[in-house]
Design a protein around this motif. Sequence first.
Motif, PDB file in Angstrom:
ATOM      1  N   TYR A   4       0.821  -1.298   0.061  1.00 28.11           N
ATOM      2  CA  TYR A   4       0.021   0.056   0.042  1.00 28.11           C
ATOM      3  C   TYR A   4       0.964   1.268   0.097  1.00 28.11           C
ATOM      4  O   TYR A   4       0.182   2.247   0.216  1.00 28.11           O
ATOM      5  N   MET A   5       2.210   1.058  -0.118  1.00 30.13           N
ATOM      6  CA  MET A   5       3.231   2.135  -0.103  1.00 30.13           C
ATOM      7  C   MET A   5       3.586   2.230  -1.425  1.00 30.13           C
ATOM      8  O   MET A   5       3.938   1.105  -2.302  1.00 30.13           O
ATOM      9  N   LEU A   9       5.501   6.430   0.463  1.00 29.07           N
ATOM     10  CA  LEU A   9       4.169   7.443   0.619  1.00 29.07           C
ATOM     11  C   LEU A   9       3.073   6.574   0.561  1.00 29.07           C
ATOM     12  O   LEU A   9       2.883   5.475  -0.448  1.00 29.07           O
ATOM     13  N   PRO A  10       2.158   6.737   1.376  1.00 32.79           N
ATOM     14  CA  PRO A  10       0.655   6.085   1.047  1.00 32.79           C
ATOM     15  C   PRO A  10      -0.003   6.359  -0.145  1.00 32.79           C
ATOM     16  O   PRO A  10       0.128   7.624  -0.531  1.00 32.79           O
ATOM     17  N   PHE A  12      -3.246   6.031  -0.761  1.00 34.60           N
ATOM     18  CA  PHE A  12      -4.502   6.208  -0.245  1.00 34.60           C
ATOM     19  C   PHE A  12      -5.546   5.139  -0.913  1.00 34.60           C
ATOM     20  O   PHE A  12      -6.807   5.777  -1.105  1.00 34.60           O
ATOM     21  N   GLN A  21      -7.343   1.879   4.446  1.00 31.66           N
ATOM     22  CA  GLN A  21      -6.842   2.805   3.278  1.00 31.66           C
ATOM     23  C   GLN A  21      -5.514   3.492   3.820  1.00 31.66           C
ATOM     24  O   GLN A  21      -5.654   4.290   5.049  1.00 31.66           O
ATOM     25  N   ALA A  22      -4.439   3.168   3.268  1.00 29.79           N
ATOM     26  CA  ALA A  22      -3.353   3.617   3.673  1.00 29.79           C
ATOM     27  C   ALA A  22      -3.165   5.176   3.529  1.00 29.79           C
ATOM     28  O   ALA A  22      -3.907   5.733   2.599  1.00 29.79           O
ATOM     29  N   GLY A  23      -2.683   5.626   4.542  1.00 29.55           N
ATOM     30  CA  GLY A  23      -2.565   7.416   4.406  1.00 29.55           C
ATOM     31  C   GLY A  23      -3.750   7.737   5.012  1.00 29.55           C
ATOM     32  O   GLY A  23      -3.727   9.030   5.480  1.00 29.55           O
ATOM     33  N   PHE A  24      -4.827   7.170   5.459  1.00 33.55           N
ATOM     34  CA  PHE A  24      -5.954   7.541   6.123  1.00 33.55           C
ATOM     35  C   PHE A  24      -6.097   6.662   7.596  1.00 33.55           C
ATOM     36  O   PHE A  24      -5.940   7.417   8.612  1.00 33.55           O
ATOM     37  N   ASP A  26      -4.133   4.667   8.822  1.00 29.48           N
ATOM     38  CA  ASP A  26      -2.986   4.803   9.620  1.00 29.48           C
ATOM     39  C   ASP A  26      -2.370   6.116  10.047  1.00 29.48           C
ATOM     40  O   ASP A  26      -1.273   6.206  10.637  1.00 29.48           O
ATOM     41  N   ASP A  27      -2.949   6.964   9.610  1.00 24.05           N
ATOM     42  CA  ASP A  27      -2.515   8.347   9.706  1.00 24.05           C
ATOM     43  C   ASP A  27      -3.847   9.357  10.415  1.00 24.05           C
ATOM     44  O   ASP A  27      -3.687  10.364  10.527  1.00 24.05           O
ATOM     45  N   SER A  34      -2.146   0.822  12.586  1.00 29.30           N
ATOM     46  CA  SER A  34      -1.209   0.266  11.738  1.00 29.30           C
ATOM     47  C   SER A  34      -2.205  -0.689  10.787  1.00 29.30           C
ATOM     48  O   SER A  34      -3.110  -1.399  11.157  1.00 29.30           O
TER      49      SER A  34
END
Length: 73
Positions: A4-5, A9-10, A12, A21-24, A26-27, A34
């Motif tokens: 997912y990177m 960078l994610p 999304f 949703q990576a970047g969402f 996990d952030d 995670s």
Amino acid sequence: MPQYMENGLPMFNICDCCGFQAGFDDDAKNEPESIEQYRKRWVDYGSNWFSSKPSKPQGWNLEEQLKKIGVDL
């Protein structure tokens, strides 16, 4: 590097399978999770297929998919 990177960078993207949703997820400001934490919670709650389009492929097997990424149930 996790799928997912991209370039560290994610992307999304939302996983059709679990909905992460990576970047969402996990952030998140209040409760970041995670992918491992999210996946565990998703499995604990029955691992329901997230997306209606595409729908879960015929013959799809959670244990087989997790083994491909080195995760045992």
